[in-house]
Design a protein around this motif. Sequence first.
Motif: not given
Length: 128
Positions: A104-121
């Motif tokens: 819920r904080q923008s600083q955490l929500a905008s870090r790519d390290q916060s996300y464990a799952y990624w698509g291929q693009g």
Amino acid sequence: QVQLAESGGGLVQAGDSLRLTCTASGRTMKAGSMAWFRQGPGKEREFVASIPEEGGTTYYADSVKGRFTISRDYAKDTLTLQMKRLKPEDTAVYYCAGSRTIYRQSQLASRDQSYAYWGQGTQVTVSS
């Protein structure tokens, strides 16, 4: 295991609109935040937009604020990015990202390290 798949990219002209969709399979992504990132040619991956939950507070990079809209549909378990008034500098591979945590904080929500799952693009190319 979660699989994320982006769709909707393509070649458009400056000023056009495009809608990207990210579909989750395997396990639901409803329990955490989701986001869009992008990586332009010769550039590092950068944050575009995030949303903690369906209808939740959204965050946007300054470069896309007012032009892009992120949304989620829990019924379909999808994430979308509506892009309007596209510019050549929006040209990039766009990635969908998901997390098991709600940020819920923008600083955490905008870090790519916060996300464990990624698509291929999916490639978005905007011609001038």
